[in-house]
Scaffold this active site. Structure first.
Site, short mmCIF file in Angstrom:
data_model
loop_
_atom_site.label_atom_id
_atom_site.label_comp_id
_atom_site.label_asym_id
_atom_site.label_seq_id
_atom_site.Cartn_x
_atom_site.Cartn_y
_atom_site.Cartn_z
NE ARG A 104 -3.56 2.55 0.69
CZ ARG A 104 -3.24 3.74 0.16
NH1 ARG A 104 -2.25 3.85 -0.70
NH2 ARG A 104 -3.93 4.81 0.47
CG HIS A 107 -0.98 6.47 2.06
ND1 HIS A 107 -0.47 5.19 2.17
CD2 HIS A 107 -1.93 6.56 3.04
CE1 HIS A 107 -1.10 4.54 3.15
NE2 HIS A 107 -1.98 5.35 3.69
CG HIS A 109 -4.47 8.99 6.21
ND1 HIS A 109 -4.85 8.36 5.07
CD2 HIS A 109 -3.85 8.05 6.96
CE1 HIS A 109 -4.49 7.09 5.13
NE2 HIS A 109 -3.86 6.88 6.26
CD GLU A 114 -3.49 3.72 8.34
OE1 GLU A 114 -3.63 4.56 7.44
OE2 GLU A 114 -2.78 2.71 8.22
CG HIS A 153 1.24 5.73 6.80
ND1 HIS A 153 0.67 6.96 7.03
CD2 HIS A 153 0.24 4.92 6.36
CE1 HIS A 153 -0.63 6.89 6.76
NE2 HIS A 153 -0.92 5.66 6.35
CD GLU A 176 -6.43 3.45 3.03
OE1 GLU A 176 -6.44 4.32 3.91
OE2 GLU A 176 -5.39 2.92 2.60
MN MN Z 1 -2.87 5.04 5.63
#
Ligand code: MN
Ligand code: MN
Length: 397
Positions: A104, A107, A109, A114, A153, A176
């Site tokens: 993943r 990125h 937020h 999170e 992260h 998300e």
């Molecule tokens: Mn995340």
């Protein structure tokens, strides 16, 4: 707002009749003033969110795993925001699976912190905080992470089996699938800017992705050094990892719970969580949480939750593995374990500190005569009530 400032609001709104302010605002201000002038009228409250404003309570269950979700490059993500699950105003969640090697991508937020719990498999996480502290850590079943809002992260599946984890966000409107991803940003940044920043020729970037990759598949990285060279790490005072599985459970007649709050995991200031196990027939007793909404992911077994929302409103929903449950802050609720297996539930709350008031504890704190007056029961019956919180009652009555 006191009545004087309400009059000021009305004064401003009255100007609106001359065209400066919307007429609806003037009407609202006038209504507020009338309410404020009623003797003994309660302080004005925020309106209930639409999902909770009706004469019947909505469902507090959402079948998150039954969705198709976002799929690609060895990753799957299924989410529950207010779009899919309108009642969950304060907390959103995701079930994500990453094949070994699938990341993943990097990125952050902008609008949510999170919190995560690993159900199965292993993954490696990288995270950077605004003070320049960084961590690269491996996670396995029962491990929890917390990334404060904005910390950069990534998460990559490692090992030989897919990694399944649950993400929880302290904002029901957070998606998300709307994160600030590094490929999305760099793919839309002129190569000259990247060249000036990163010190390599601008044509080095001609082949980078032009849009968000989201799931990036690559080789499984080797093990982390068990003894990193001196001065090679910039880990800060607060780690982003907490090993909940190693936590000693609190045992009750009908089950057990392992809970992690900001007291044990100091970086996790806006979310706390727990895993709870209810034996067949057990009852998580009626209670409410004064300081937080509750979000649930059913891991195993079957549960039946009943929520109380005042005005005689009661709603019961049944849950199976992969379902999400939600309880608005302050609403009463209890959970029955209704299958032949243990019911295992992941719980998360949008507050770093855990608070609850349980029915048994509340009644035990009052004088028996007062309870007799409420229920028309003899004091001899009330004398048999428990003297402290039951928390999880056994299946036997
Ligand atoms: Mn995340
Ligand atoms: Mn609860």
């Amino acid at each position: 707002m006191n009545s004087i400032s309400r009059r000021n609001v009305l004064g401003t709104a009255a100007l609106g009749a001359g065209g400066l302010v919307m007429p609806a605002m003037a009407r609202a201000a006038e209504r507020n003033l009338q309410l404020a002038q009623l003797p003994g009228s309660p302080p004005l409250a925020e309106p209930a969110p639409p999902a909770l404003a009706g004469t019947e309570l909505p469902s507090f269950r959402f079948a998150m795993e039954a969705q198709q979700g976002k799929i690609g490059n060895g990753g799957i993500g299924k989410e529950a925001t207010v779009v899919e699950f309108p009642v969950s105003q304060d907390i959103a969640g995701v079930s994500m699976r990453l094949d070994p090697g699938t990341a993943r991508e990097l990125h952050w937020h902008a609008t949510a912190a999170e919190w995560a719990y690993v159900i199965s498999g292993r993954c490696r996480v990288s995270v950077l905080d605004p003070q320049g502290h960084s961590e690269i850590l491996d996670f396995g079943p029962g491990d929890v992470w917390y990334f404060p809002r904005g910390h950069g992260h990534s998460i990559q599946g490692i090992g030989s089996t897919p990694c399944h984890f649950i993400l929880v966000f302290d904002n029901g409107y957070f998606s998300e699938f709307g994160t600030f991803s590094i490929t999305d940003w760099l793919g839309h940044t002129p190569p000259e800017i990247l060249s000036k920043t990163l010190g390599v020729p601008s044509d080095s970037f001609s082949a980078i992705p032009k849009g968000e990759v989201y799931f990036a598949k690559g080789p499984v990285p080797g093990p982390l050094p068990s003894d990193p060279p001196a001065a090679s790490e910039t880990t800060g005072p607060l780690t982003h990892r907490y090993r909940l599985e190693a936590h000693k459970p609190i045992e009750f007649a009908g089950g057990s719970i392992k809970r992690v709050t900001v007291m044990d995991f100091p970086i996790s200031t806006t979310i706390c969580g727990a895993t709870m196990l209810l034996k067949p027939g057990a009852l998580r007793e009626p209670h409410w949480h004064p300081n937080a909404a509750e979000w649930q992911y059913y891991i195993g077994g079957r549960g039946r939750m009943t929520v109380f929302g005042s005005h005689g409103r009661i709603r019961t929903d049944e849950f199976e593995p992969g379902d999400v449950g939600y309880i608005p802050q302050g609403y009463g609720h209890y959970i029955e374990s209704i299958g032949s297996q243990d019911c295992e539930i992941l719980l998360a709350f949008n507050n770093g500190n855990y608070e609850e008031i349980s029915l048994s504890d509340w009644l035990a704190s009052n004088q028996p005569l007062l309870l007799a007056t409420h229920f028309g029961l003899p004091e001899s019956v009330i004398a048999q009530f428990p003297k402290q919180s039951v928390f999880i009652a056994s299946g036997k009555s």
